[in-house]
Design an enzyme around this catalytic site. Structure first.
Site, PDB file in Angstrom:
ATOM      1  CG  ASN A   7     -17.239  20.149  18.225  1.00 20.54           C
ATOM      2  OD1 ASN A   7     -17.446  21.166  17.573  1.00 20.54           O
ATOM      3  ND2 ASN A   7     -16.999  20.170  19.524  1.00 20.54           N
ATOM      4  CE  LYS A  14     -12.039  19.522  20.208  1.00 19.32           C
ATOM      5  NZ  LYS A  14     -12.736  20.236  21.235  1.00 19.32           N
ATOM      6  NE  ARG A  91     -20.380  22.470  20.661  1.00 18.37           N
ATOM      7  CZ  ARG A  91     -19.386  23.255  21.014  1.00 18.37           C
ATOM      8  NH1 ARG A  91     -18.158  23.032  20.559  1.00 18.37           N
ATOM      9  NH2 ARG A  91     -19.594  24.257  21.823  1.00 18.37           N
ATOM     10  CG  HIS A 180     -20.638  26.082  27.755  1.00 16.14           C
ATOM     11  ND1 HIS A 180     -20.197  27.137  28.533  1.00 16.14           N
ATOM     12  CD2 HIS A 180     -19.661  25.840  26.863  1.00 16.14           C
ATOM     13  CE1 HIS A 180     -19.005  27.527  28.115  1.00 16.14           C
ATOM     14  NE2 HIS A 180     -18.663  26.753  27.106  1.00 16.14           N
ATOM     15  CG  HIS A 208     -19.190  24.069  30.850  1.00 16.62           C
ATOM     16  ND1 HIS A 208     -19.336  22.834  30.247  1.00 16.62           N
ATOM     17  CD2 HIS A 208     -18.172  24.681  30.192  1.00 16.62           C
ATOM     18  CE1 HIS A 208     -18.445  22.712  29.276  1.00 16.62           C
ATOM     19  NE2 HIS A 208     -17.733  23.833  29.213  1.00 16.62           N
ATOM     20  N   GLY A 210     -14.412  25.879  31.837  1.00 17.80           N
ATOM     21  CA  GLY A 210     -13.279  25.390  31.055  1.00 17.80           C
ATOM     22  C   GLY A 210     -12.613  26.624  30.463  1.00 17.80           C
ATOM     23  CG  ASN A 211      -9.646  27.218  27.141  1.00 23.58           C
ATOM     24  OD1 ASN A 211      -8.955  27.902  27.896  1.00 23.58           O
ATOM     25  ND2 ASN A 211      -9.150  26.347  26.287  1.00 23.58           N
ATOM     26  NE  ARG A 241     -14.603  32.938  25.042  1.00 26.29           N
ATOM     27  CZ  ARG A 241     -15.363  31.864  24.932  1.00 26.29           C
ATOM     28  NH1 ARG A 241     -16.625  31.896  25.268  1.00 26.29           N
ATOM     29  NH2 ARG A 241     -14.869  30.729  24.485  1.00 26.29           N
ATOM     30  CG  ASP A 283      -3.790  26.101  31.304  1.00 24.47           C
ATOM     31  OD1 ASP A 283      -4.165  25.742  32.444  1.00 24.47           O
ATOM     32  OD2 ASP A 283      -3.640  25.309  30.360  1.00 24.47           O
ATOM     33  NE  ARG A 285      -3.544  22.782  32.657  1.00 19.78           N
ATOM     34  CZ  ARG A 285      -3.860  22.044  31.611  1.00 19.78           C
ATOM     35  NH1 ARG A 285      -3.679  20.748  31.664  1.00 19.78           N
ATOM     36  NH2 ARG A 285      -4.340  22.567  30.515  1.00 19.78           N
ATOM     37  CD  GLU A 334     -14.806  17.278  33.770  1.00 23.94           C
ATOM     38  OE1 GLU A 334     -13.969  16.427  33.441  1.00 23.94           O
ATOM     39  OE2 GLU A 334     -15.694  17.692  32.988  1.00 23.94           O
ATOM     40  CG  ASN A 335      -9.001  18.402  35.446  1.00 23.89           C
ATOM     41  OD1 ASN A 335      -8.902  17.216  35.747  1.00 23.89           O
ATOM     42  ND2 ASN A 335      -9.415  18.810  34.263  1.00 23.89           N
ATOM     43  CD  GLU A 385     -19.772  20.126  25.788  1.00 26.90           C
ATOM     44  OE1 GLU A 385     -20.248  21.188  25.397  1.00 26.90           O
ATOM     45  OE2 GLU A 385     -18.571  20.006  26.082  1.00 26.90           O
TER      46      GLU A 385
END
Ligand code: AMP
Length: 401
Positions: A7, A14, A91, A180, A208, A210-211, A241, A283, A285, A334-335, A385
């Site tokens: 990726n 990655k 990807r 995604h 989905h 995430g960021n 965004r 973030d 969190r 997920e978190n 993914e």
């Protein structure tokens, strides 16, 4: 069969190496700061110690060579030789209308990905660099490509067209594509498997978040609508965004603030969302910590984020005339128990009821967080993914035989 999944971003790469006999990850890692000095390679071989190496990696070909060196290293490696790699899966974000599924990379496929640079100027060129670099280092094995947009190619016209002059679609392919897709496809399938029900019988909303964040309405196992559009800017409020906004704001702000096209693009993609509203962080969190501490801007950012997400869930329930399953996935999904709880708290009209204790459970496996009485199954399904890319690569390679 051993498959390397790649990726590539503009300055990062990655990777994960899979042994497809049992779909186990043999090693994974990340090269950061490609093209800058002090590039960092972090390599995690399964069952061995993680290793980090700092060096100057000026381009992707060197990055991949360094990765292959690590994979075959006497101490940190997991392979005797790179000849053990049977195929490489890449990807690529944008497959436009040309790619409705994953594909074997050929000269024609590469030309088509290049033709799509216009639609995804930030994403497709670095992916192409990754492909070129991997082909240079591993010229004798098949390379495949998996697109983020492919799963959404089943959307009907009424969902993918914008209500603007049709000539823009004909001339420039201005339409909604969605992103995604690999994740939405994986978690919707995993949810049906978890519930032990045929996916064709289910109306599923996959979140989905995430960021980047997007929702998909999955009916009869295919995507019928999704919240991201021609670019990954449309839809939900995200880390940096804006998501949906009145398009007339763009010329208005450009005029008032004397902004260029690039500046306004950057404002909406990089300086908006949770970051802009909280004035502190993109973030989740930090946002939930700020909210717990009574910080008003963090609280507002959370409320706006949750409100938009909940409105989209409602609209997709309307689009499918009902919903059987809601799936949360990716970093926030997920978190963040609090995001899930607050969203579901206001979906009681759909018959959603979650078990607050189950919602707090942490696990790397798919799990149910709804009560037995809930009319809608609410699940948390960790996304994967890379595994989809490896599976698609295996399928394509087997089809070649
Ligand atoms: P992703 O793009 O899927 O990697 O998601 C990254 C984002 O997930 C981060 O920017 C955080 O906002 C969010 N995230 C990760 N861990 C947590 C957590 N424990 N609680 C809330 N949000 C989290």
């Amino acid at each position: 069969m051993k498959i390397l999944v790649i990726n590539a971003g503009s300055s990062s790469l990655k990777y994960q190496l899979y042994d497809m006999t049992d779909e186990s990850v043999m090693a994974k890692g990340l090269v950061e700061r490609i093209g800058m000095d002090s590039s960092i390679l972090t390599h995690k071989p399964t069952g061995k110690e993680e290793v980090t190496e700092v060096s100057d990696i000026l381009e992707h070909t060197t990055a991949i060579r360094k990765v292959l060196d690590k994979l075959t290293d006497k101490v940190h490696g997991v392979l005797e030789s790179i000849d053990e790699i049977d195929a490489v899966g890449h990807r690529v974000v944008h497959g436009g209308e040309a790619f409705k599924s994953s594909a074997l990379i050929t000269g024609e496929v590469k030309s088509e990905i290049r033709r799509l640079f216009d639609l995804a100027p930030l994403h497709n060129p670095p992916s192409m660099m990754g492909i070129t670099a991997a082909e240079a280092n591993l010229p004798n094995v098949p390379h495949t490509v998996v697109f983020d947009t492919a799963f959404h190619q089943t959307m009907p016209e009424k969902a993918y067209l914008y209500a603007i002059p049709k000539v823009l679609y004909k001339k420039h392919k201005v339409r909604r594509y969605g992103f995604h897709g690999t994740s939405h496809a994986y978690v919707s399938k995993a949810a049906a498997e978890f519930l032990n029900r045929p996916i064709e019988d289910l109306k599923i909303i996959t979140c989905h978040i995430g960021n980047g964040a997007s929702l998909t309405a999955v009916k009869d196992g295919v995507s019928v609508d999704t919240s991201m559009g021609m670019t990954p800017l449309e839809g939900l409020i995200m880390g940096t965004r804006s998501g949906d906004l009145d398009p007339a704001i763009v010329p208005f702000v450009m005029n008032k603030e004397e902004l260029t096209i690039n500046e306004v693009n950057s404002m909406l993609n990089k300086h908006s969302g949770l970051l802009a509203i909280s004035g502190a962080s993109s973030d989740m969190r930090d946002i939930t910590d700020g909210m717990a501490a009574g910080e008003p801007n963090a609280t507002l950012a959370f409320e706006m984020y949750e409100y938009r997400l909940r409105k989209y869930i409602g609209s997709y329930a309307a689009a499918m005339n009902g919903v059987d399953v809601i799936v949360f996935t990716a970093g926030v999904g997920e978190n963040s128990a609090v995001v899930r709880e607050k969203v579901c708290e206001n979906l009681t009209y759909l018959g959603v009821e979650i078990d607050k204790a189950l919602n707090q459970v942490r696990s790397g496996d798919p799990r149910r967080i709804s009560t037995p009485n809930s009319k809608v199954e609410v699940l948390v399904v960790p996304t994967n993914e890379e595994l989809v890319i490896a599976r698609d690569t295996l399928r394509i390679v087997n089809e070649m035989k």
